[in-house]
Write a protein that holds these residues in place. Structure first.
Motif, PDB file in Angstrom:
ATOM      1  N   THR A  94      -2.790   2.238  14.515  1.00  0.00           N
ATOM      2  CA  THR A  94      -2.373   3.681  14.254  1.00  0.00           C
ATOM      3  C   THR A  94      -1.416   4.000  13.050  1.00  0.00           C
ATOM      4  O   THR A  94      -1.736   4.997  12.234  1.00  0.00           O
ATOM      5  N   THR A  95      -0.501   3.326  12.888  1.00  0.00           N
ATOM      6  CA  THR A  95       0.492   3.504  11.981  1.00  0.00           C
ATOM      7  C   THR A  95      -0.026   3.335  10.654  1.00  0.00           C
ATOM      8  O   THR A  95       0.127   4.079   9.680  1.00  0.00           O
ATOM      9  N   ILE A  96      -0.987   2.371  10.392  1.00  0.00           N
ATOM     10  CA  ILE A  96      -1.426   2.121   9.259  1.00  0.00           C
ATOM     11  C   ILE A  96      -2.443   3.237   8.932  1.00  0.00           C
ATOM     12  O   ILE A  96      -2.304   3.841   7.853  1.00  0.00           O
ATOM     13  N   LEU A  97      -3.292   3.658   9.874  1.00  0.00           N
ATOM     14  CA  LEU A  97      -4.058   4.851   9.635  1.00  0.00           C
ATOM     15  C   LEU A  97      -3.171   5.930   9.103  1.00  0.00           C
ATOM     16  O   LEU A  97      -3.742   6.807   8.163  1.00  0.00           O
ATOM     17  N   LYS A  98      -2.237   6.148   9.797  1.00  0.00           N
ATOM     18  CA  LYS A  98      -1.401   7.453   9.496  1.00  0.00           C
ATOM     19  C   LYS A  98      -0.902   7.300   8.305  1.00  0.00           C
ATOM     20  O   LYS A  98      -0.658   8.451   7.448  1.00  0.00           O
ATOM     21  N   ARG A  99      -0.271   6.151   7.703  1.00  0.00           N
ATOM     22  CA  ARG A  99       0.285   6.205   6.385  1.00  0.00           C
ATOM     23  C   ARG A  99      -0.914   6.133   5.351  1.00  0.00           C
ATOM     24  O   ARG A  99      -0.427   6.898   4.234  1.00  0.00           O
ATOM     25  N   ILE A 100      -1.920   5.690   5.512  1.00  0.00           N
ATOM     26  CA  ILE A 100      -2.998   6.117   4.471  1.00  0.00           C
ATOM     27  C   ILE A 100      -3.466   7.340   4.419  1.00  0.00           C
ATOM     28  O   ILE A 100      -3.621   7.660   3.220  1.00  0.00           O
ATOM     29  N   ILE A 101      -3.724   8.020   5.422  1.00  0.00           N
ATOM     30  CA  ILE A 101      -4.041   9.266   5.633  1.00  0.00           C
ATOM     31  C   ILE A 101      -2.832  10.010   4.819  1.00  0.00           C
ATOM     32  O   ILE A 101      -3.311  11.047   3.928  1.00  0.00           O
ATOM     33  N   ALA A 102      -1.780   9.819   5.127  1.00  0.00           N
ATOM     34  CA  ALA A 102      -0.701  10.803   4.423  1.00  0.00           C
ATOM     35  C   ALA A 102      -0.632  10.680   2.997  1.00  0.00           C
ATOM     36  O   ALA A 102      -0.401  11.405   2.196  1.00  0.00           O
ATOM     37  N   GLU A 103      -0.549   9.278   2.534  1.00  0.00           N
ATOM     38  CA  GLU A 103      -0.652   9.063   1.117  1.00  0.00           C
ATOM     39  C   GLU A 103      -1.986   9.738   0.253  1.00  0.00           C
ATOM     40  O   GLU A 103      -1.567  10.206  -0.808  1.00  0.00           O
ATOM     41  N   ILE A 104      -3.074   9.576   0.817  1.00  0.00           N
ATOM     42  CA  ILE A 104      -4.100  10.130   0.310  1.00  0.00           C
ATOM     43  C   ILE A 104      -4.122  11.747   0.148  1.00  0.00           C
ATOM     44  O   ILE A 104      -4.363  12.172  -0.748  1.00  0.00           O
ATOM     45  N   GLU A 105      -3.546  12.411   1.212  1.00  0.00           N
ATOM     46  CA  GLU A 105      -3.420  13.778   1.202  1.00  0.00           C
ATOM     47  C   GLU A 105      -2.501  14.279   0.075  1.00  0.00           C
ATOM     48  O   GLU A 105      -2.692  15.426  -0.389  1.00  0.00           O
ATOM     49  N   LEU A 106      -1.323  13.492   0.084  1.00  0.00           N
ATOM     50  CA  LEU A 106      -0.241  13.744  -0.898  1.00  0.00           C
ATOM     51  C   LEU A 106      -0.619  13.864  -2.267  1.00  0.00           C
ATOM     52  O   LEU A 106      -0.183  14.267  -3.023  1.00  0.00           O
ATOM     53  N   SER A 107      -1.643  12.561  -2.528  1.00  0.00           N
ATOM     54  CA  SER A 107      -2.009  12.463  -3.742  1.00  0.00           C
ATOM     55  C   SER A 107      -3.247  13.654  -4.195  1.00  0.00           C
ATOM     56  O   SER A 107      -4.102  13.222  -5.290  1.00  0.00           O
ATOM     57  N   SER A 108      -3.796  14.314  -3.052  1.00  0.00           N
ATOM     58  CA  SER A 108      -4.908  15.150  -3.111  1.00  0.00           C
ATOM     59  C   SER A 108      -6.210  14.491  -3.202  1.00  0.00           C
ATOM     60  O   SER A 108      -7.184  15.097  -3.968  1.00  0.00           O
ATOM     61  N   GLY A 109      -6.173  13.279  -2.818  1.00  0.00           N
ATOM     62  CA  GLY A 109      -7.366  12.534  -2.736  1.00  0.00           C
ATOM     63  C   GLY A 109      -8.187  12.890  -1.675  1.00  0.00           C
ATOM     64  O   GLY A 109      -8.092  14.082  -0.715  1.00  0.00           O
ATOM     65  N   ILE A 110      -9.451  12.053  -1.296  1.00  0.00           N
ATOM     66  CA  ILE A 110     -10.623  12.288  -0.363  1.00  0.00           C
ATOM     67  C   ILE A 110     -10.178  11.554   0.734  1.00  0.00           C
ATOM     68  O   ILE A 110     -10.327  10.305   0.694  1.00  0.00           O
ATOM     69  N   VAL A 111      -9.910  12.049   2.043  1.00  0.00           N
ATOM     70  CA  VAL A 111     -10.074  11.266   3.246  1.00  0.00           C
ATOM     71  C   VAL A 111     -11.322  11.483   3.736  1.00  0.00           C
ATOM     72  O   VAL A 111     -11.914  12.623   4.257  1.00  0.00           O
TER      73      VAL A 111
END
Length: 362
Positions: free
Chosen positions: A65-82
């Protein structure tokens, strides 16, 4: 990036996840696989090869869950596509944790340590030489150090796999075996006998469970039960402070091993006594460790100890006690550097580990 390089980076990402690498390391590999960003392709790969398969149901829920949360947060911060599937997987795991609070409190985490062929081997990329399945403590800072995975254990395992001829067909005994990774590697390279020891009962219980996870026959109290097993490891309780000279003399291993066992000045005299007894040349009936042209050749038992020097005074205390006991301690780190079988483990600092070769002059 060439297709072969991309496949290798994705493999490293998967193996890092299965090994329980810190989230920062997993994210770094995910970026590298996506050439600087965590692309939809990389996200799909994570879901299909890591989180969805869930490591045969053993992987720690909090870690994933921690891995998924960190990945989603990083992609959103960079305005990428989740991708939608990633959001859905994260939501399902958060819902599961809310329904079952015990999922938030796991003292042990399942890890798969995959050893890749060295760069010198002419093997196809994507192959794995060996996989060790381990149950490890997630609370190494709360006193459960014996069930944690330490850099010295990884280094000693790489050393064994790099120089299998030293250990093959030898009786090998490890002091302070912890989770048992070294024993799994010794069995893999066909040591004639593998004896793992520890002075902590809970660590010994976890170690035995790890041997069974790797389909190894476990012995100790009933060694006769091992006679018919080809993959066998003995797990024994051994307290350096309490073990008698006669019990130690009865072991007679060809090779003694240890990882991060020089850590407490109070234990140093007991450790040196154990080493001195096991490394005595008088009455030794074993084989030499190598050929006449091998730098590891010796006419008697030998010890290989991997350590990270965290306290210079403790290390110097060991050196003095070893000299008083007529033990020769030689640092062979530079001359016997092992191959890098774990390139995906970014948290593993190989440069911090030293390898000592210890023999007795008595």
């Amino acid at each position: 990036m060439a297709a072969q390089d991309t496949a290798e980076q994705l493999l490293h990402l998967k193996l890092a996840f299965l090994a329980g690498e810190p989230p920062a390391s997993v994210l770094s590999l995910a970026r590298k696989a996506g050439e600087g960003s965590i692309t939809p392709h990389v996200q799909h790969f994570l879901l299909e090869n890591c989180t969805s398969t869930n490591v045969e149901g053993r992987q720690n829920c909090t870690y994933t869950t921690t891995i998924l949360k960190r990945i989603i947060a990083e992609i959103e911060l960079s305005s990428g596509i989740v991708i939608d599937e990633l959001y859905e997987e994260f939501a399902q795991r958060m819902l599961s944790k809310a329904k079952d609070p015990l999922l938030n409190k796991a003292d042990y985490i399942y890890k798969e340590i995959s050893f890749l062929p060295s760069s010198d081997d002419n093997t196809s990329p994507g192959l794995v030489s060996m996989v060790a399945r381990l149950s490890c403590s997630s609370n190494m800072l709360e006193g459960d150090t014996g069930c944690s995975l330490w850099p010295s254990s990884l280094f000693l395992s790489e050393f064994i796999l790099s120089y299998p001829k030293i250990f093959s067909k030898k009786c090998c005994l490890e002091l302070g075996s912890g989770v048992g990774l070294v024993g799994i590697c010794l069995n893999h390279i066909a040591a004639s006998k593998v004896i793992l020891t520890d002075g902590d009962s809970s660590t010994l219980t976890n170690m035995k469970e790890n041997m069974e996870l790797n389909n190894l026959c476990v012995g100790g109290e009933h060694p006769k039960l091992l006679d018919e097993c080809t993959n066998k490891v003995e797990c024994k309780y051994l307290s350096w402070e309490e073990v008698s000279e006669s019990d130690l003399g009865g072991c007679q291993p060809d090779i003694v091993l240890g990882a991060d066992i020089i850590y407490d000045p109070i234990c140093v005299p007991h450790l040196v006594r154990v080493l001195s007894t096991m490394l005595r040349r008088d009455g030794y009936q074993g084989k030499t460790n190598g050929t006449s042209s091998d730098e590891f050749v010796t006419e008697g038992p030998i010890a290989y100890i991997a350590i990270v020097v965290r306290n210079v005074d403790t290390f110097n205390c060991f050196g003095k006690a070893a000299a008083d006991a007529k033990l020769s301690v030689v640092n062979i780190t530079s001359n016997a550097a092992p191959a890098n079988f774990l390139p995906y483990m970014l948290s593993y600092d190989r440069s911090s580990v030293q390898l000592l070769r210890i023999t007795s002059s008595s």
